[in-house]
Scaffold this motif. Sequence first.
Motif, PDB file in Angstrom:
ATOM      1  N   THR A 291      -3.817  10.491  -9.467  1.00 25.18           N
ATOM      2  CA  THR A 291      -3.311  10.175  -8.138  1.00 25.18           C
ATOM      3  C   THR A 291      -3.731   8.739  -7.826  1.00 25.18           C
ATOM      4  OG1 THR A 291      -3.473  12.476  -7.409  1.00 25.18           O
ATOM      5  CG2 THR A 291      -3.356  10.798  -5.689  1.00 25.18           C
ATOM      6  N   VAL A 292      -2.772   7.948  -7.368  1.00 24.11           N
ATOM      7  CA  VAL A 292      -3.037   6.547  -7.045  1.00 24.11           C
ATOM      8  C   VAL A 292      -3.878   6.494  -5.769  1.00 24.11           C
ATOM      9  CG1 VAL A 292      -2.000   4.319  -6.497  1.00 24.11           C
ATOM     10  CG2 VAL A 292      -0.834   5.873  -8.088  1.00 24.11           C
ATOM     11  N   THR A 293      -5.012   5.828  -5.854  1.00 23.59           N
ATOM     12  CA  THR A 293      -5.896   5.666  -4.692  1.00 23.59           C
ATOM     13  C   THR A 293      -6.448   4.250  -4.673  1.00 23.59           C
ATOM     14  OG1 THR A 293      -7.812   6.438  -5.947  1.00 23.59           O
ATOM     15  CG2 THR A 293      -6.629   8.096  -4.652  1.00 23.59           C
ATOM     16  N   ASN A 294      -7.016   3.871  -3.571  1.00 22.89           N
ATOM     17  CA  ASN A 294      -7.694   2.576  -3.431  1.00 22.89           C
ATOM     18  C   ASN A 294      -6.819   1.395  -3.837  1.00 22.89           C
ATOM     19  OD1 ASN A 294     -10.093   3.873  -2.584  1.00 22.89           O
ATOM     20  ND2 ASN A 294     -10.558   4.320  -4.721  1.00 22.89           N
ATOM     21  N   VAL A 295      -5.562   1.405  -3.384  1.00 25.71           N
ATOM     22  CA  VAL A 295      -4.644   0.318  -3.689  1.00 25.71           C
ATOM     23  C   VAL A 295      -5.132  -0.968  -3.011  1.00 25.71           C
ATOM     24  CG1 VAL A 295      -2.278  -0.500  -3.359  1.00 25.71           C
ATOM     25  CG2 VAL A 295      -2.698   1.866  -4.015  1.00 25.71           C
ATOM     26  N   SER A 296      -5.036  -2.079  -3.737  1.00 25.08           N
ATOM     27  CA  SER A 296      -5.471  -3.371  -3.215  1.00 25.08           C
ATOM     28  C   SER A 296      -4.400  -4.425  -3.489  1.00 25.08           C
ATOM     29  CB  SER A 296      -6.781  -3.785  -3.896  1.00 25.08           C
ATOM     30  OG  SER A 296      -7.074  -5.126  -3.622  1.00 25.08           O
TER      31      SER A 296
ATOM     32  N   ASN B 255      -0.271   4.465  -2.222  1.00 29.33           N
ATOM     33  CA  ASN B 255      -1.477   5.262  -2.009  1.00 29.33           C
ATOM     34  C   ASN B 255      -1.116   6.741  -1.949  1.00 29.33           C
ATOM     35  OD1 ASN B 255      -4.039   4.072  -1.988  1.00 29.33           O
ATOM     36  ND2 ASN B 255      -3.673   3.114  -0.016  1.00 29.33           N
ATOM     37  N   ASP B 256      -1.877   7.556  -2.625  1.00 31.42           N
ATOM     38  CA  ASP B 256      -1.709   9.019  -2.667  1.00 31.42           C
ATOM     39  C   ASP B 256      -0.497   9.491  -3.464  1.00 31.42           C
ATOM     40  OD1 ASP B 256      -4.026   9.419  -1.130  1.00 31.42           O
ATOM     41  OD2 ASP B 256      -2.897   9.080   0.712  1.00 31.42           O
TER      42      ASP B 256
ATOM     43  N   ASP C 150       0.798  -1.222   0.000  1.00 32.59           N
ATOM     44  CA  ASP C 150       0.000   0.000   0.000  1.00 32.59           C
ATOM     45  C   ASP C 150       0.838   1.283   0.000  1.00 32.59           C
ATOM     46  OD1 ASP C 150       0.966  -0.398   2.545  1.00 32.59           O
ATOM     47  OD2 ASP C 150      -0.887   0.160   3.559  1.00 32.59           O
TER      48      ASP C 150
ATOM     49  N   HIS D  28       5.257  11.302  -3.931  1.00 30.39           N
ATOM     50  CA  HIS D  28       4.424  11.592  -2.759  1.00 30.39           C
ATOM     51  C   HIS D  28       4.500  13.099  -2.561  1.00 30.39           C
ATOM     52  CE1 HIS D  28       3.056   7.865  -0.897  1.00 30.39           C
ATOM     53  NE2 HIS D  28       4.221   7.310  -1.137  1.00 30.39           N
TER      54      HIS D  28
ATOM     55  N   GLN E  21       1.205  10.815  -6.749  1.00 27.83           N
ATOM     56  CA  GLN E  21       0.814  11.491  -7.992  1.00 27.83           C
ATOM     57  C   GLN E  21       1.613  10.933  -9.159  1.00 27.83           C
ATOM     58  OE1 GLN E  21       1.541  15.694  -7.632  1.00 27.83           O
ATOM     59  NE2 GLN E  21      -0.240  16.022  -6.308  1.00 27.83           N
TER      60      GLN E  21
END
Length: 174
Positions: free
Chosen positions: A124-129, A105-106, A102, A151, A108
């Motif tokens: 922007t990278v979000t919701n990493v799984s 996450n966040d 993770d 970041h 850019q």
Amino acid sequence: MKILIILFICGLIDVTMTTECVVSPNNINLGLYGRVCQSSTFPIIPRPGPEKGVDGISETNNTISPCVITNLESQPWFTLDLEESYFIGLVRLVLRTDDCWDCMNDVQIQIGDSPDRNNPVCATVTNVSRSKPLLSFFCNGMQGRYVTLIHAGHSGIISFCEVKVYQQLPGQQP
């Protein structure tokens, strides 16, 4: 017609993140031919340097094939210099599924012609799984020589296994 169907299925109306789209066989990963650098390198063996982010290996486990890893620091970054400006249609990230899955996450994704890591943001990278390590970001033909993962404005770690960058081919609609 195939391109239009893919664009419709992927919802390519504006900058979008998806894990389902296919890259045209006529398009090449520009990342394989660029130069890379990063803000720092985490001190472990084997060395997780910036070249690991464009080596063509999409293994998601760092113990099997080393991935990019910076130190924990203020505004860490990874930059891919394509050595000339392109219209970028798609950026794909292969994230780790082991430790630090993770960490992105966040982060850019910036694209532009300035080497100073202050270019326009594609996404922007979000919701990493952990279960979906392949992320695709449509940049709608943003022009740039530099693709930077950063970041911006906060501390963190940049850690991923592969970045793939595809230009927007003539005739493709953003």
